[in-house]
Design a protein around this motif. Structure first.
Motif, PDB file in Angstrom:
ATOM      1  N   ASP A  23      -0.654  -3.270  18.579  1.00  0.00           N
ATOM      2  CA  ASP A  23      -1.886  -3.109  17.805  1.00  0.00           C
ATOM      3  C   ASP A  23      -2.856  -2.152  18.496  1.00  0.00           C
ATOM      4  O   ASP A  23      -3.549  -1.368  17.842  1.00  0.00           O
ATOM      5  N   TRP A  24      -2.884  -2.207  19.819  1.00  0.00           N
ATOM      6  CA  TRP A  24      -3.784  -1.315  20.561  1.00  0.00           C
ATOM      7  C   TRP A  24      -3.370   0.143  20.351  1.00  0.00           C
ATOM      8  O   TRP A  24      -4.218   1.014  20.110  1.00  0.00           O
ATOM      9  N   ILE A  25      -2.081   0.415  20.425  1.00  0.00           N
ATOM     10  CA  ILE A  25      -1.601   1.787  20.240  1.00  0.00           C
ATOM     11  C   ILE A  25      -1.784   2.216  18.789  1.00  0.00           C
ATOM     12  O   ILE A  25      -2.208   3.346  18.503  1.00  0.00           O
ATOM     13  N   ALA A  26      -1.492   1.322  17.865  1.00  0.00           N
ATOM     14  CA  ALA A  26      -1.630   1.646  16.442  1.00  0.00           C
ATOM     15  C   ALA A  26      -3.068   1.978  16.078  1.00  0.00           C
ATOM     16  O   ALA A  26      -3.326   2.783  15.177  1.00  0.00           O
ATOM     17  N   ALA A  27      -4.011   1.385  16.802  1.00  0.00           N
ATOM     18  CA  ALA A  27      -5.428   1.632  16.539  1.00  0.00           C
ATOM     19  C   ALA A  27      -5.938   2.863  17.266  1.00  0.00           C
ATOM     20  O   ALA A  27      -7.132   3.165  17.218  1.00  0.00           O
ATOM     21  N   GLY A  28      -5.036   3.581  17.975  1.00  0.00           N
ATOM     22  CA  GLY A  28      -5.442   4.815  18.630  1.00  0.00           C
ATOM     23  C   GLY A  28      -5.426   4.771  20.134  1.00  0.00           C
ATOM     24  O   GLY A  28      -5.740   5.764  20.790  1.00  0.00           O
ATOM     25  N   ALA A  29      -5.086   3.646  20.724  1.00  0.00           N
ATOM     26  CA  ALA A  29      -5.004   3.499  22.181  1.00  0.00           C
ATOM     27  C   ALA A  29      -6.248   4.051  22.867  1.00  0.00           C
ATOM     28  O   ALA A  29      -6.183   4.832  23.805  1.00  0.00           O
ATOM     29  N   THR A  30      -7.397   3.621  22.378  1.00  0.00           N
ATOM     30  CA  THR A  30      -8.661   4.052  22.982  1.00  0.00           C
ATOM     31  C   THR A  30      -9.119   3.028  24.002  1.00  0.00           C
ATOM     32  O   THR A  30      -8.645   1.885  24.024  1.00  0.00           O
ATOM     33  N   ARG A  31     -10.015   3.450  24.849  1.00  0.00           N
ATOM     34  CA  ARG A  31     -10.597   2.500  25.808  1.00  0.00           C
ATOM     35  C   ARG A  31     -11.903   1.977  25.232  1.00  0.00           C
ATOM     36  O   ARG A  31     -12.998   2.408  25.578  1.00  0.00           O
ATOM     37  N   ALA A  44     -19.428  -5.011   9.273  1.00  0.00           N
ATOM     38  CA  ALA A  44     -18.749  -5.578   8.110  1.00  0.00           C
ATOM     39  C   ALA A  44     -17.588  -4.688   7.688  1.00  0.00           C
ATOM     40  O   ALA A  44     -17.727  -3.469   7.570  1.00  0.00           O
ATOM     41  N   GLY A  45     -16.455  -5.309   7.462  1.00  0.00           N
ATOM     42  CA  GLY A  45     -15.289  -4.600   6.991  1.00  0.00           C
ATOM     43  C   GLY A  45     -14.533  -3.850   8.053  1.00  0.00           C
ATOM     44  O   GLY A  45     -13.514  -3.247   7.756  1.00  0.00           O
ATOM     45  N   ALA A  46     -15.033  -3.826   9.288  1.00  0.00           N
ATOM     46  CA  ALA A  46     -14.348  -3.091  10.349  1.00  0.00           C
ATOM     47  C   ALA A  46     -13.124  -3.850  10.811  1.00  0.00           C
ATOM     48  O   ALA A  46     -13.102  -5.074  10.807  1.00  0.00           O
ATOM     49  N   GLU A  47     -12.093  -3.095  11.186  1.00  0.00           N
ATOM     50  CA  GLU A  47     -10.889  -3.720  11.699  1.00  0.00           C
ATOM     51  C   GLU A  47     -11.118  -4.199  13.135  1.00  0.00           C
ATOM     52  O   GLU A  47     -11.876  -3.581  13.880  1.00  0.00           O
ATOM     53  N   PRO A  48     -10.474  -5.283  13.519  1.00  0.00           N
ATOM     54  CA  PRO A  48     -10.604  -5.725  14.906  1.00  0.00           C
ATOM     55  C   PRO A  48     -10.108  -4.636  15.843  1.00  0.00           C
ATOM     56  O   PRO A  48      -9.114  -3.973  15.574  1.00  0.00           O
ATOM     57  N   ARG A  49     -10.803  -4.404  16.927  1.00  0.00           N
ATOM     58  CA  ARG A  49     -10.423  -3.429  17.923  1.00  0.00           C
ATOM     59  C   ARG A  49      -9.991  -4.162  19.186  1.00  0.00           C
ATOM     60  O   ARG A  49     -10.573  -5.159  19.577  1.00  0.00           O
ATOM     61  N   VAL A  50      -8.987  -3.629  19.819  1.00  0.00           N
ATOM     62  CA  VAL A  50      -8.495  -4.229  21.050  1.00  0.00           C
ATOM     63  C   VAL A  50      -9.269  -3.641  22.225  1.00  0.00           C
ATOM     64  O   VAL A  50      -9.345  -2.415  22.378  1.00  0.00           O
ATOM     65  N   ASP A  51      -9.822  -4.501  23.030  1.00  0.00           N
ATOM     66  CA  ASP A  51     -10.588  -4.081  24.211  1.00  0.00           C
ATOM     67  C   ASP A  51      -9.610  -3.873  25.363  1.00  0.00           C
ATOM     68  O   ASP A  51      -8.982  -4.825  25.835  1.00  0.00           O
ATOM     69  N   PHE A  52      -9.485  -2.630  25.825  1.00  0.00           N
ATOM     70  CA  PHE A  52      -8.498  -2.324  26.858  1.00  0.00           C
ATOM     71  C   PHE A  52      -8.757  -3.124  28.132  1.00  0.00           C
ATOM     72  O   PHE A  52      -7.836  -3.735  28.694  1.00  0.00           O
ATOM     73  N   ARG A  54      -5.952   5.997  32.160  1.00  0.00           N
ATOM     74  CA  ARG A  54      -5.478   7.381  32.298  1.00  0.00           C
ATOM     75  C   ARG A  54      -3.972   7.421  32.523  1.00  0.00           C
ATOM     76  O   ARG A  54      -3.268   8.256  31.953  1.00  0.00           O
ATOM     77  N   ALA A  55      -3.472   6.508  33.374  1.00  0.00           N
ATOM     78  CA  ALA A  55      -2.044   6.505  33.683  1.00  0.00           C
ATOM     79  C   ALA A  55      -1.206   6.204  32.446  1.00  0.00           C
ATOM     80  O   ALA A  55      -0.127   6.778  32.250  1.00  0.00           O
ATOM     81  N   ILE A  56      -1.689   5.319  31.601  1.00  0.00           N
ATOM     82  CA  ILE A  56      -0.906   4.903  30.430  1.00  0.00           C
ATOM     83  C   ILE A  56      -0.997   5.930  29.301  1.00  0.00           C
ATOM     84  O   ILE A  56       0.016   6.293  28.691  1.00  0.00           O
ATOM     85  N   VAL A  57      -2.197   6.427  29.043  1.00  0.00           N
ATOM     86  CA  VAL A  57      -2.422   7.241  27.850  1.00  0.00           C
ATOM     87  C   VAL A  57      -2.265   8.735  28.109  1.00  0.00           C
ATOM     88  O   VAL A  57      -1.739   9.469  27.261  1.00  0.00           O
ATOM     89  N   ARG A  58      -2.685   9.198  29.291  1.00  0.00           N
ATOM     90  CA  ARG A  58      -2.770  10.649  29.479  1.00  0.00           C
ATOM     91  C   ARG A  58      -1.706  11.226  30.414  1.00  0.00           C
ATOM     92  O   ARG A  58      -1.378  12.407  30.322  1.00  0.00           O
ATOM     93  N   GLU A  59      -1.180  10.420  31.309  1.00  0.00           N
ATOM     94  CA  GLU A  59      -0.152  10.945  32.197  1.00  0.00           C
ATOM     95  C   GLU A  59       1.181  11.071  31.455  1.00  0.00           C
ATOM     96  O   GLU A  59       1.375  10.499  30.381  1.00  0.00           O
ATOM     97  N   LEU A  60       2.105  11.804  32.060  1.00  0.00           N
ATOM     98  CA  LEU A  60       3.448  11.997  31.511  1.00  0.00           C
ATOM     99  C   LEU A  60       3.364  12.602  30.105  1.00  0.00           C
ATOM    100  O   LEU A  60       4.133  12.275  29.209  1.00  0.00           O
ATOM    101  N   GLU A  61       2.340  13.469  29.922  1.00  0.00           N
ATOM    102  CA  GLU A  61       2.110  14.150  28.649  1.00  0.00           C
ATOM    103  C   GLU A  61       1.993  13.165  27.485  1.00  0.00           C
ATOM    104  O   GLU A  61       2.407  13.450  26.359  1.00  0.00           O
ATOM    105  N   SER A  71       2.656   7.784  16.484  1.00  0.00           N
ATOM    106  CA  SER A  71       3.329   7.764  15.180  1.00  0.00           C
ATOM    107  C   SER A  71       4.264   6.572  15.053  1.00  0.00           C
ATOM    108  O   SER A  71       4.449   6.031  13.957  1.00  0.00           O
ATOM    109  N   ARG A  72       4.881   6.175  16.167  1.00  0.00           N
ATOM    110  CA  ARG A  72       5.753   4.997  16.154  1.00  0.00           C
ATOM    111  C   ARG A  72       5.371   4.109  17.337  1.00  0.00           C
ATOM    112  O   ARG A  72       6.014   4.149  18.405  1.00  0.00           O
ATOM    113  N   PRO A  73       4.302   3.325  17.199  1.00  0.00           N
ATOM    114  CA  PRO A  73       3.806   2.503  18.316  1.00  0.00           C
ATOM    115  C   PRO A  73       4.874   1.610  18.930  1.00  0.00           C
ATOM    116  O   PRO A  73       4.888   1.390  20.141  1.00  0.00           O
ATOM    117  N   ALA A  74       5.794   1.108  18.089  1.00  0.00           N
ATOM    118  CA  ALA A  74       6.821   0.200  18.607  1.00  0.00           C
ATOM    119  C   ALA A  74       7.775   0.891  19.555  1.00  0.00           C
ATOM    120  O   ALA A  74       8.488   0.229  20.324  1.00  0.00           O
TER     121      ALA A  74
END
Length: 743
Positions: A112-120, A13-21, A63-70, A77-80
């Motif tokens: 929205d996925w990045i704004a929510a933390g880009a988690t898997r 209840a009250g949780a924000e929708p999360r994007v499933d990677f 891994r390639a999207i979130v962790r590579e290329l530093e 901070s600016r998902p867009a």
């Protein structure tokens, strides 16, 4: 909830929708084409960014999207401004151009996925895809049908994923796809011309074919009633019933039965690889009994010629070829001799396959052990086994999961691991060690039954080939029986029910799927007896149809959308539904034997006895002593698959030799040839003309043909002119399409 996106509301209840990677972000990238083979899904990636092909490895993609290329591809901070957003929307330079429109649902989902933390976040696992309709029959060319894709997940939920499903067509000239865009998620397929066409739907790991059918004609076609041949329990009715039902559905008229001369020639070539003799033709044409065709089939299948020819067929399939040197010749002879014994004895194909897969011993003495010399290593062996015995292209899963089928890298390298302990040499044996390195993990691949299971230690402790052979030849194996009967169908009718015959994949459905299953079931039920299947096919009305198509009437012509002219209805355009027999080029070995029989001048070969039939050669490496006839005619050297259809008469090279080369000329002009012996014996022009036709095109000359040649013969003055004219007559028959094809 974002419109058009696959956002799952969390139960808390009250949780924000999360994007499933895995089930939401990856489909966006796939729909945009980012992970296609032409872009970042290539083996080496693109521009320093590599994704798994079609999203087959979401963990690596994350891994390639979130962790590579530093971490520069995502900007918390600016998902867009994240590279993964601005690149496909083409707001900064992008070699792939615009892939996601600014403000589109796909771009917003990534934001929205990045704004929510880009988690898997893994809230659910994809289970399967359903596409509606699975099949559809449209009234006429130009009509369209909407397509809907629904994804089902392991938590019991389901989502309309039409917007994120990639739809492609096998023939873009036959089907046109249109979509209302990401927001609406509506896709329709417009069929542009009559026939049966395939649209492929892809979502995550699922690849689903959709069959769309438009009849060639609107009036109902009355199909020929199937003939049931009751011969020791043999009943061919199910073959003709299935083929005729499809013709009715398509509005295709069936050609009439082939005449006796055409049927005799076809059956002779297909069952024995040899032309009928003039005496055989005369006897068959004067036989007025109703069952003469059935008796012909049975007689041909009882001959040594049948055994020799089908040994050649299976030797080509298994790629039996000389290994070089004296030892290689001895081993190849042992292999060929063993195979001929199996064909002669009518050994079930399951037993043949099992003998090949589990063979060990001295290759000079144990024929099937030579199967392990047909490939250089375990990976090549896995590819050979999958193509020949499973009818699938497993090699596409070597570097990545198969892009168009269920096969994974685990399947490819796991099957190679089954064969890894085989030690190749004069003696084939299974060693105590042998590993295949899995390129993804760097660890030894585990032996695996493709798409089924990994083999446990108990199954691999002795020889993992035994477990694989047991699975392959089990009655419920979904590939083995279908692959073999599909090849038999192609050899007899010119085109497989699935074509190509080594591509039994999800995206390449059979033209007659129920018929293929029935044939495979009959094959298994009767001990994998390929002779029975051949007799079924040869006895069917489908096989006996004329090669002459039924022309359409201009009054019934239909103007198809996109067609520059009105097309008359008929079955001329049918190349896959068996409304008429398909005209097939003779393979090089069969054509050379036919030329030798027609002229009376045999070919001679190195290390072979004079006058031996070409199809009896144990290796394609054997060369002609007097010419390179087989090479001219385009023989397959068996170093790879020989499944591709040959060009008529070997193509341009053979045509040039036929026009003015030794391939035909030396035989036609030879004093030892049939023609010159007949001329020397004083044979009349009428008898010579008939004999020329019977020996080449297996029929008497037509009345027009008689009239034409008699006019020219009447003008021949000297004996030399007459002899030259007869050589020209025989040459014209040997050079014509009718002689060089199985019609």
């Amino acid at each position: 909830m974002i419109s058009g996106c696959l956002i799952v509301t969390l139960a808390l209840a009250g949780a924000e929708p999360r994007v499933d990677f895995d089930t939401q972000v990856v489909p966006v990238l796939t729909k945009a084409g980012c992970n296609a083979g032409a872009c970042h899904g290539a083996a080496a990636g693109r521009g320093g960014f590599r994704l798994s092909l079609w999203g087959s490895d979401p963990e690596a993609d994350f891994r390639a999207i979130v962790r590579e290329l530093e971490g520069r591809r995502v900007n918390f901070s600016r998902p867009a401004d994240s590279l993964i957003v601005v690149k496909p929307s083409n707001r900064i330079g992008h070699g792939g151009g615009l892939r996601l429109a600014e403000g589109s649902a796909g771009e917003r989902l990534l934001f929205d996925w990045i704004a929510a933390g880009a988690t898997r976040v893994r809230q659910r696992t994809f289970a399967r895809l359903e596409v509606e309709p699975a099949t559809a029959t449209l009234a006429a060319a130009g009509d369209a049908v909407p397509l809907k894709a629904t994804a089902l997940f392991d938590d019991g939920s389901h989502e309309d994923v039409t917007a994120w499903t990639v739809f492609t067509v096998a023939d873009s000239a036959a089907v046109e796809l249109s979509a209302s865009g990401y927001e609406g998620g509506s896709v329709s397929a417009r069929v542009l011309r009559p026939g049966q066409h395939v649209v492929v739907a892809r979502f995550l790991s699922a690849v689903i074919p959709v069959q769309l059918l438009v009849p060639y004609a609107t009036p109902e076609i009355t199909a020929t009633q199937p003939r049931a041949r009751a011969d020791g329990g043999l009943n061919v009715g199910f073959i003709d019933a299935a083929v005729n039902a499809k013709l009715v559905q398509l509005g295709l008229p069936a050609s009439p039965p082939a005449d006796d001369a055409m049927f005799l020639r076809r059956a002779r070539l297909d069952l024995t690889g040899r032309l009928p003799t003039p005496d055989e033709i005369r006897r068959f044409l004067t036989d007025d009994t109703q069952d003469k065709r059935d008796r012909l089939i049975d007689r041909l299948m009882a001959t040594d010629e049948f055994t020799d020819f089908w040994t050649f067929r299976f030797a080509t399939l298994l790629r039996i070829r000389g290994q070089g040197g004296k030892d290689g010749r001895i081993a190849t002879q042992a292999y060929h001799r063993w195979l001929r014994e199996q064909v002669s004895a009518g050994t079930g194909f399951d037993r043949i396959a099992k003998s090949l897969l589990t063979a060990t011993g001295d290759t000079h003495e144990v024929g099937p052990a030579n199967f392990w010399l047909s490939a250089g290593d375990a990976r090549e062996q896995a590819e050979l086994v999958s193509e020949v015995l499973l009818g699938v292209r497993l090699r596409c899963a070597n570097c990545h999961n198969h892009p168009l089928d269920r096969w994974t890298q685990d399947d490819y390298h796991g099957l190679a691991a089954v064969f890894a302990r085989v030690e190749r040499g004069r003696t084939i044996q299974v060693g105590g060690r042998g590993e295949i390195t899995h390129p993804k993990t760097g660890a030894p691949a585990l032996p695996r039954i493709p798409a089924e299971r990994f083999l446990d230690e108990h199954e691999t402790g002795g020889d993992p080939r035994d477990a694989f052979a047991d699975w392959l030849t089990a009655g419920d194996n979904p590939y083995f029986a279908r692959a073999i009967v599909n090849r038999l169908w192609r050899w007899m009718l010119g085109r497989g029910l699935i074509e190509p015959v080594d591509d039994l994949s999800q995206t390449n459905p059979a033209t007659h799927p129920e018929l293929l299953d029935q044939l495979a079931g009959d094959f298994v039920e009767h001990g994998y007896d390929f002779r029975r299947t051949l007799r079924l096919l040869a006895s069917s009305e489908t096989y006996a149809r004329s090669a002459r198509s039924v022309p359409g009437n201009e009054a019934d012509a239909t103007e198809w959308p996109g067609s520059p002219s009105r097309e008359p209805r008929g079955n001329e355009a049918d190349d896959r539904f068996y409304s008429h027999a398909l005209v097939r080029p003779l393979e090089a070995e069969i054509l050379l034997d036919a030329i030798c029989d027609a002229t009376g001048i045999p070919e001679t070969f190195q290390n072979e006895s004079y006058g031996r039939r070409t199809i009896e050669l144990i290796s394609p490496a054997v060369a002609s002593t007097s010419s390179s006839s087989l090479d001219i005619l385009g023989r397959c050297d068996r170093t790879g698959s020989c499944d591709s259809a040959p060009a008529v008469g070997g193509g341009l090279r053979a045509k040039l030799h036929a026009i003015n080369g030794s391939l035909l000329n030396r035989r036609i002009a030879s004093p030892q040839g049939w023609l010159h012996e007949a001329l020397a014996a004083g044979t009349s022009d009428a008898d010579l003309l008939e004999a020329c036709h019977l020996r080449t095109v297996s029929r008497p000359p037509t009345e027009d043909g008689r009239r034409y040649w008699n006019e020219h013969l009447a003008k021949a003055g000297s004996p030399s002119d007459r002899r030259q004219l007869w050589e020209d007559i025989l040459w014209s028959l040997l050079s014509c399409r009718e002689f060089q094809t199985n019609h």
